[in-house]
Motif scaffolding. Structure first.
Motif, PDB file in Angstrom:
ATOM      1  N   ILE A  63     101.245  -2.303 -48.570  1.00  0.00           N
ATOM      2  CA  ILE A  63     102.471  -1.590 -48.929  1.00  0.00           C
ATOM      3  C   ILE A  63     102.783  -1.794 -50.403  1.00  0.00           C
ATOM      4  O   ILE A  63     103.167  -0.854 -51.105  1.00  0.00           O
ATOM      5  N   ARG A  64     102.595  -3.001 -50.919  1.00  0.00           N
ATOM      6  CA  ARG A  64     102.897  -3.257 -52.329  1.00  0.00           C
ATOM      7  C   ARG A  64     101.964  -2.485 -53.253  1.00  0.00           C
ATOM      8  O   ARG A  64     102.399  -1.895 -54.245  1.00  0.00           O
ATOM      9  N   VAL A  65     100.664  -2.473 -52.946  1.00  0.00           N
ATOM     10  CA  VAL A  65      99.712  -1.739 -53.780  1.00  0.00           C
ATOM     11  C   VAL A  65     100.030  -0.246 -53.751  1.00  0.00           C
ATOM     12  O   VAL A  65     100.053   0.418 -54.797  1.00  0.00           O
ATOM     13  N   ALA A  66     100.305   0.291 -52.578  1.00  0.00           N
ATOM     14  CA  ALA A  66     100.629   1.711 -52.466  1.00  0.00           C
ATOM     15  C   ALA A  66     101.958   2.031 -53.140  1.00  0.00           C
ATOM     16  O   ALA A  66     102.085   3.054 -53.811  1.00  0.00           O
ATOM     17  N   GLY A  73     102.608   4.803 -60.904  1.00  0.00           N
ATOM     18  CA  GLY A  73     101.413   5.547 -61.274  1.00  0.00           C
ATOM     19  C   GLY A  73     100.278   4.665 -61.750  1.00  0.00           C
ATOM     20  O   GLY A  73      99.280   5.148 -62.271  1.00  0.00           O
ATOM     21  N   ARG A  74     100.399   3.371 -61.576  1.00  0.00           N
ATOM     22  CA  ARG A  74      99.358   2.418 -61.963  1.00  0.00           C
ATOM     23  C   ARG A  74      99.267   1.331 -60.889  1.00  0.00           C
ATOM     24  O   ARG A  74     100.247   1.022 -60.230  1.00  0.00           O
ATOM     25  N   PRO A  75      98.091   0.746 -60.728  1.00  0.00           N
ATOM     26  CA  PRO A  75      97.982  -0.367 -59.779  1.00  0.00           C
ATOM     27  C   PRO A  75      98.804  -1.569 -60.257  1.00  0.00           C
ATOM     28  O   PRO A  75      99.087  -1.691 -61.448  1.00  0.00           O
ATOM     29  N   PRO A  76      99.186  -2.465 -59.356  1.00  0.00           N
ATOM     30  CA  PRO A  76      99.996  -3.609 -59.764  1.00  0.00           C
ATOM     31  C   PRO A  76      99.225  -4.559 -60.675  1.00  0.00           C
ATOM     32  O   PRO A  76      98.000  -4.600 -60.667  1.00  0.00           O
ATOM     33  N   VAL A  77      99.962  -5.350 -61.457  1.00  0.00           N
ATOM     34  CA  VAL A  77      99.342  -6.293 -62.373  1.00  0.00           C
ATOM     35  C   VAL A  77      98.638  -7.396 -61.597  1.00  0.00           C
ATOM     36  O   VAL A  77      97.468  -7.687 -61.836  1.00  0.00           O
TER      37      VAL A  77
END
Length: 102
Positions: A63-66, A73-77
């Protein structure tokens, strides 16, 4: 005193069709967590209860990645939150798959 700039690879932007797909994944994940919690509360099953608790970190990760991909609009750090590192994430996935099919 010199300041060094580290070569940090830039993260690739997520295009709109994949952002929409990520938003659908977030909604499906939230529905799954709420539905599983309500089923657990009303039925109180033994083994499915523990499987749901064991799957919760993986669902939170998905859920966090999505969410980050859909909103920013970018993947998480930190790609492996709530896990400490990639190795711990890999061990979790392997154990989860073995436990699911055993």
């Amino acid at each position: 005193m010199e300041t060094q700039s580290h070569n940090v690879p830039s993260r690739v932007a997520v295009r709109w069709p994949f952002r929409i797909l990520a938003a659908i994944i977030v909604l499906a994940g939230l529905v799954a967590v709420v539905g599983a919690t309500l089923a657990w509360w009303s039925h109180g099953a033994g083994l499915p209860k523990w499987r749901m608790l064991f799957a919760l970190p993986g669902v939170a990760w998905l859920i966090r990645v999505a969410w980050t991909s859909a909103i920013r609009g970018r993947p998480p750090v930190s790609e492996y939150w709530p896990f400490a590192s990639q190795n711990i994430f890999t061990v979790y996935v392997i154990v989860f798959l073995v436990a699911s099919y055993a």
